[in-house]
Design a protein around this motif. Structure first.
Motif, short mmCIF file in Angstrom:
data_model
loop_
_atom_site.label_atom_id
_atom_site.label_comp_id
_atom_site.label_asym_id
_atom_site.label_seq_id
_atom_site.Cartn_x
_atom_site.Cartn_y
_atom_site.Cartn_z
N UNK A 165 -4.28 -14.34 -2.74
CA UNK A 165 -5.50 -14.08 -1.96
C UNK A 165 -5.36 -12.79 -1.17
N UNK A 166 -4.21 -12.57 -0.55
CA UNK A 166 -4.02 -11.33 0.18
C UNK A 166 -3.85 -10.16 -0.79
N UNK A 167 -3.21 -10.42 -1.93
CA UNK A 167 -3.05 -9.37 -2.91
C UNK A 167 -4.38 -8.83 -3.39
N UNK A 168 -5.38 -9.70 -3.53
CA UNK A 168 -6.71 -9.24 -3.94
C UNK A 168 -7.30 -8.30 -2.91
N UNK A 169 -7.13 -8.62 -1.63
CA UNK A 169 -7.60 -7.73 -0.57
C UNK A 169 -6.88 -6.39 -0.63
N UNK A 170 -5.55 -6.44 -0.78
CA UNK A 170 -4.75 -5.22 -0.79
C UNK A 170 -5.19 -4.29 -1.91
N UNK A 171 -5.43 -4.83 -3.08
CA UNK A 171 -5.75 -3.99 -4.23
C UNK A 171 -7.22 -3.59 -4.26
N UNK A 172 -8.13 -4.56 -4.00
CA UNK A 172 -9.55 -4.31 -4.19
C UNK A 172 -10.23 -3.68 -2.98
N UNK A 173 -9.75 -4.00 -1.79
CA UNK A 173 -10.37 -3.48 -0.57
C UNK A 173 -9.58 -2.29 -0.02
N UNK A 174 -8.27 -2.47 0.14
CA UNK A 174 -7.46 -1.44 0.78
C UNK A 174 -7.01 -0.35 -0.18
N UNK A 175 -6.90 -0.66 -1.47
CA UNK A 175 -6.38 0.32 -2.41
C UNK A 175 -4.88 0.47 -2.33
#
Length: 377
Positions: free
Chosen positions: A74-84
């Motif tokens: 779940x955090x990985x999705x944020x890191x990749x999709x939102x934060x880059x």
């Protein structure tokens, strides 16, 4: 070295530190106070230079923020999709790391960890530790789970990043189930106009975003999403006590300090009700092992608001657990803390943080529950 008894009263230890502060240190703080816009702060930064490479960051700031979560994907999705940001391949959690972090060894049998960074090799990165036994705090129907107000003291509240596309990042985060402390707001800090929002992660990992509206930052590739964290925020109930711990105890430099007040009747970035915000103020202190380093620690105290405590992230609570500082000699950190009488969380011990190589490390908890880990590089 034997473990320092936990029964030592931490406030009594810190009270003694003020007495050993030198006149030079006080004069230095007064000089910084005369220019509260210096450095980074809870309401943004007038300047935004690039951090030095990792090999120049020794003794210069925290290199990783350790986050405990129940669902690393779940955090990985944020890191990749939102934060880059980039995720390194997952690694197991060594038993020595579990013991060092104060976790039951059995709790890491199925645990994994990832290093999350911008890929440059520079500070700061995130270390995501997935512990399946932690509560799976999630958002439902667009509403966050019950959380303490942003001004409650305790632990590490958020990591601070910059972006030139704040509102788009908020929309993307919301699509993944993230909430916000308050809707994005615009505010003035010195001669800088800023937009700010604090994202509430579904597992207690909060990420603040600052966009500089004027003067504008160059539209570098990493600012089109989220630049790597430059600061961490700790909310405290006693700022002078925290100052003594960091400055007189650890010998950190004061990067900036001052006070900020919100405009009456206007929304604010911490979600403070208008009737309370009118009489409230935020005192802030920014410290680092040395000025000009890649990352800082920001300690803030809210005045004029109802007091309360927030649970720090740990074996039973997800969120931002610790800041990791690379140092040349971890024994020097131990000696300084022992000289002040400040209790340590651990002895100097060999820990496998990632891979197979063990490093000497020491952990300590600040007066109000933020964990700091010093690792010999």
């Amino acid at each position: 070295m034997s473990r320092v008894p936990a029964a030592i009263d931490r406030r009594s230890c810190l009270a003694a530190l003020s007495a050993v502060a030198t006149t030079a240190a006080v004069a230095g703080r007064m000089a910084v106070a005369a220019n509260p816009a210096a450095g980074n702060s809870a309401v943004g930064s007038p300047t935004a230079g690039n951090a030095p490479p990792a090999d120049e960051a020794l003794d210069a700031g925290w290199s990783e923020a350790t986050c405990l979560v129940a669902d690393g994907a779940a955090f990985g999705a944020f890191a990749e999709q939102v934060a880059g940001w980039q995720l390194d391949p997952p690694q197991r959690v060594d038993r020595s790391l579990a013991a060092f972090m104060g976790l039951p060894v059995d709790s890491v049998r199925d645990a994994r960890q990832w290093r999350v960074s911008d890929g440059s090799g520079r500070a700061a990165a995130l270390r995501i530790v997935e512990l399946p036994g932690l509560p799976r705090l999630r958002f439902a129907d667009g509403l966050p789970p019950p959380v303490a107000p942003a001004w409650f003291a305790g632990g590490i509240f958020s990591l601070m990043t910059r972006s030139n596309s704040l509102r788009e990042r908020v929309l993307r985060a919301r699509e993944l189930g993230w909430g916000v402390v308050a809707e994005p707001v615009e505010l003035a800090f010195g001669n800088v106009q800023l937009a700010n929002v604090i994202l509430l992660g579904p597992q207690g990992v909060n990420v603040a975003i600052y966009e500089r509206l004027a003067p504008r930052l160059p539209d570098d590739p990493d600012l089109r999403r989220l630049r790597r964290p430059f600061n961490s925020m700790q909310v405290v109930a006693d700022l002078p006590l925290a100052r003594n711990f960091y400055v007189e105890g650890l010998g950190f430099a004061v990067v900036g300090e001052g006070q900020f007040r919100w405009e009456p009747g206007k929304p604010n970035n911490f979600g403070i009700p208008a009737e309370l915000a009118a009489g409230a103020a935020l005192d802030y202190l920014i410290v680092a092992p040395r000025a000009g380093g890649p990352t800082q620690v920001e300690i803030v105290q809210f005045r004029g608001l109802p007091a309360g405590r927030r649970a720090a992230a740990g074996p039973a609570q997800p969120g931002i657990h610790a800041l990791r500082f690379p140092v040349r000699q971890v024994a020097r950190v131990r000696e300084r803390l022992i000289a002040t009488g400040w209790p340590l969380d651990t002895i100097i011990t060999e820990v496998v943080f990632g891979g197979t190589k063990a490093q000497q490390a020491l952990a300590v908890t600040t007066p109000e529950g933020a964990r700091l880990e010093f690792i010999e590089a």
